[in-house]
Design a protein around this motif. Structure first.
Motif, PDB file in Angstrom:
ATOM      1  N   ALA A   1       0.833  -1.206   0.000  1.00 31.84           N
ATOM      2  CA  ALA A   1       0.000   0.000   0.000  1.00 31.84           C
ATOM      3  C   ALA A   1       0.866   1.254   0.000  1.00 31.84           C
ATOM      4  O   ALA A   1       0.596   2.206  -0.751  1.00 31.84           O
ATOM      5  CB  ALA A   1      -0.929  -0.011   1.212  1.00 31.84           C
ATOM      6  N   GLU A   2       1.920   1.271   0.810  1.00 26.35           N
ATOM      7  CA  GLU A   2       2.819   2.428   0.849  1.00 26.35           C
ATOM      8  C   GLU A   2       3.512   2.621  -0.494  1.00 26.35           C
ATOM      9  O   GLU A   2       3.628   3.752  -0.987  1.00 26.35           O
ATOM     10  CB  GLU A   2       3.858   2.246   1.952  1.00 26.35           C
ATOM     11  N   ASN A   3       3.977   1.529  -1.083  1.00 22.67           N
ATOM     12  CA  ASN A   3       4.639   1.615  -2.389  1.00 22.67           C
ATOM     13  C   ASN A   3       3.675   2.101  -3.462  1.00 22.67           C
ATOM     14  O   ASN A   3       4.047   2.900  -4.322  1.00 22.67           O
ATOM     15  CB  ASN A   3       5.245   0.268  -2.778  1.00 22.67           C
ATOM     16  N   ASP A   4       2.428   1.600  -3.427  1.00 17.27           N
ATOM     17  CA  ASP A   4       1.432   2.017  -4.412  1.00 17.27           C
ATOM     18  C   ASP A   4       1.097   3.500  -4.264  1.00 17.27           C
ATOM     19  O   ASP A   4       0.967   4.212  -5.260  1.00 17.27           O
ATOM     20  CB  ASP A   4       0.159   1.176  -4.282  1.00 17.27           C
ATOM     21  N   LYS A   5       0.947   3.975  -3.023  1.00 19.64           N
ATOM     22  CA  LYS A   5       0.670   5.401  -2.795  1.00 19.64           C
ATOM     23  C   LYS A   5       1.793   6.253  -3.365  1.00 19.64           C
ATOM     24  O   LYS A   5       1.554   7.240  -4.066  1.00 19.64           O
ATOM     25  CB  LYS A   5       0.524   5.690  -1.297  1.00 19.64           C
ATOM     26  N   ALA A   6       3.033   5.867  -3.073  1.00 22.11           N
ATOM     27  CA  ALA A   6       4.187   6.625  -3.560  1.00 22.11           C
ATOM     28  C   ALA A   6       4.250   6.604  -5.079  1.00 22.11           C
ATOM     29  O   ALA A   6       4.506   7.632  -5.721  1.00 22.11           O
ATOM     30  CB  ALA A   6       5.473   6.058  -2.964  1.00 22.11           C
TER      31      ALA A   6
ATOM     32  N   ALA B   1      -7.318   6.702  -6.843  1.00 27.14           N
ATOM     33  CA  ALA B   1      -7.885   5.418  -6.430  1.00 27.14           C
ATOM     34  C   ALA B   1      -7.783   4.394  -7.556  1.00 27.14           C
ATOM     35  O   ALA B   1      -7.450   3.231  -7.319  1.00 27.14           O
ATOM     36  CB  ALA B   1      -9.334   5.601  -6.006  1.00 27.14           C
ATOM     37  N   LYS B   2      -8.042   4.822  -8.801  1.00 28.10           N
ATOM     38  CA  LYS B   2      -7.952   3.905  -9.943  1.00 28.10           C
ATOM     39  C   LYS B   2      -6.505   3.458 -10.148  1.00 28.10           C
ATOM     40  O   LYS B   2      -6.251   2.286 -10.438  1.00 28.10           O
ATOM     41  CB  LYS B   2      -8.478   4.561 -11.209  1.00 28.10           C
ATOM     42  N   CYS B   3      -5.562   4.385  -9.968  1.00 29.47           N
ATOM     43  CA  CYS B   3      -4.143   4.035 -10.087  1.00 29.47           C
ATOM     44  C   CYS B   3      -3.785   2.946  -9.077  1.00 29.47           C
ATOM     45  O   CYS B   3      -3.154   1.951  -9.427  1.00 29.47           O
ATOM     46  CB  CYS B   3      -3.281   5.275  -9.868  1.00 29.47           C
ATOM     47  N   ARG B   4      -4.190   3.134  -7.834  1.00 36.73           N
ATOM     48  CA  ARG B   4      -3.889   2.138  -6.788  1.00 36.73           C
ATOM     49  C   ARG B   4      -4.566   0.809  -7.096  1.00 36.73           C
ATOM     50  O   ARG B   4      -3.983  -0.256  -6.914  1.00 36.73           O
ATOM     51  CB  ARG B   4      -4.324   2.656  -5.419  1.00 36.73           C
ATOM     52  N   PHE B   5      -5.808   0.867  -7.569  1.00 36.33           N
ATOM     53  CA  PHE B   5      -6.534  -0.360  -7.922  1.00 36.33           C
ATOM     54  C   PHE B   5      -5.805  -1.092  -9.046  1.00 36.33           C
ATOM     55  O   PHE B   5      -5.631  -2.314  -8.990  1.00 36.33           O
ATOM     56  CB  PHE B   5      -7.961  -0.024  -8.347  1.00 36.33           C
ATOM     57  N   ASP B   6      -5.367  -0.352 -10.069  1.00 35.64           N
ATOM     58  CA  ASP B   6      -4.673  -0.972 -11.199  1.00 35.64           C
ATOM     59  C   ASP B   6      -3.359  -1.630 -10.766  1.00 35.64           C
ATOM     60  O   ASP B   6      -3.028  -2.731 -11.231  1.00 35.64           O
ATOM     61  CB  ASP B   6      -4.409   0.057 -12.291  1.00 35.64           C
ATOM     62  N   LEU B   7      -2.609  -0.974  -9.889  1.00 35.37           N
ATOM     63  CA  LEU B   7      -1.364  -1.566  -9.397  1.00 35.37           C
ATOM     64  C   LEU B   7      -1.632  -2.840  -8.602  1.00 35.37           C
ATOM     65  O   LEU B   7      -0.927  -3.843  -8.754  1.00 35.37           O
ATOM     66  CB  LEU B   7      -0.594  -0.565  -8.533  1.00 35.37           C
ATOM     67  N   ASP B   8      -2.666  -2.800  -7.768  1.00 32.51           N
ATOM     68  CA  ASP B   8      -3.024  -3.975  -6.977  1.00 32.51           C
ATOM     69  C   ASP B   8      -3.477  -5.116  -7.883  1.00 32.51           C
ATOM     70  O   ASP B   8      -3.102  -6.267  -7.676  1.00 32.51           O
ATOM     71  CB  ASP B   8      -4.122  -3.616  -5.969  1.00 32.51           C
ATOM     72  N   ARG B   9      -4.281  -4.796  -8.892  1.00 32.05           N
ATOM     73  CA  ARG B   9      -4.768  -5.817  -9.834  1.00 32.05           C
ATOM     74  C   ARG B   9      -3.592  -6.431 -10.598  1.00 32.05           C
ATOM     75  O   ARG B   9      -3.537  -7.646 -10.779  1.00 32.05           O
ATOM     76  CB  ARG B   9      -5.765  -5.183 -10.804  1.00 32.05           C
ATOM     77  N   ARG B  10      -2.649  -5.603 -11.033  1.00 35.71           N
ATOM     78  CA  ARG B  10      -1.483  -6.115 -11.764  1.00 35.71           C
ATOM     79  C   ARG B  10      -0.682  -7.070 -10.887  1.00 35.71           C
ATOM     80  O   ARG B  10      -0.250  -8.125 -11.329  1.00 35.71           O
ATOM     81  CB  ARG B  10      -0.598  -4.960 -12.230  1.00 35.71           C
ATOM     82  N   ARG B  11      -0.484  -6.686  -9.620  1.00 30.46           N
ATOM     83  CA  ARG B  11       0.260  -7.539  -8.690  1.00 30.46           C
ATOM     84  C   ARG B  11      -0.468  -8.874  -8.502  1.00 30.46           C
ATOM     85  O   ARG B  11       0.144  -9.939  -8.503  1.00 30.46           O
ATOM     86  CB  ARG B  11       0.428  -6.816  -7.354  1.00 30.46           C
ATOM     87  N   GLU B  12      -1.781  -8.828  -8.371  1.00 24.61           N
ATOM     88  CA  GLU B  12      -2.568 -10.058  -8.208  1.00 24.61           C
ATOM     89  C   GLU B  12      -2.496 -10.921  -9.466  1.00 24.61           C
ATOM     90  O   GLU B  12      -2.358 -12.144  -9.377  1.00 24.61           O
ATOM     91  CB  GLU B  12      -4.021  -9.702  -7.900  1.00 24.61           C
ATOM     92  N   ASP B  13      -2.570 -10.303 -10.644  1.00 19.77           N
ATOM     93  CA  ASP B  13      -2.471 -11.058 -11.905  1.00 19.77           C
ATOM     94  C   ASP B  13      -1.108 -11.736 -12.037  1.00 19.77           C
ATOM     95  O   ASP B  13      -1.015 -12.886 -12.476  1.00 19.77           O
ATOM     96  CB  ASP B  13      -2.717 -10.148 -13.103  1.00 19.77           C
TER      97      ASP B  13
END
Length: 100
Positions: A34-39, A54-66
């Motif tokens: 979460a800290e890395n995504d915020k930065a 929020a969309k940027c953070r969601f996209d990063l999280d989705r990419r990591r999950e994929d």
């Protein structure tokens, strides 16, 4: 077998990452992500509190999950057995073997 200092250093670094990574709890990993995504989203120019952030953070999280799912779903092939070489000799560039 000749082992270089760089090879030993890489092996030690990989072992340290594996050992330390095993000591992190899932909550710590989530917090770190979460800290890395915020930065990262801030570096991209998105402002916290906006829909784009929020969309940027969601996209990063989705990419990591994929990426995690792709690693878990990757097929593991059957073992490959190779016959031992018939003839080997030393050269100035190292050991050379050929099968006949």
């Amino acid at each position: 077998m000749h082992v270089t200092r760089l090879g030993v250093g890489c092996a030690v670094a990989i072992a340290a990452v594996l050992l330390l990574g095993g000591c992190m709890s899932s909550a710590e990993i989530t917090r770190m992500n979460a800290e890395n995504d915020k930065a990262r989203c801030s570096e991209y120019g998105f402002k916290p509190g906006t829909e784009a952030f929020a969309k940027c953070r969601f996209d990063l999280d989705r990419r990591r999950e994929d990426e995690r799912n792709a690693l878990l779903d990757a097929p593991i092939g059957p073992p490959v057995f190779m016959s031992a070489p018939d003839r080997c000799w030393n050269t100035p560039w190292g050991l050379r073997c050929e099968t006949w």
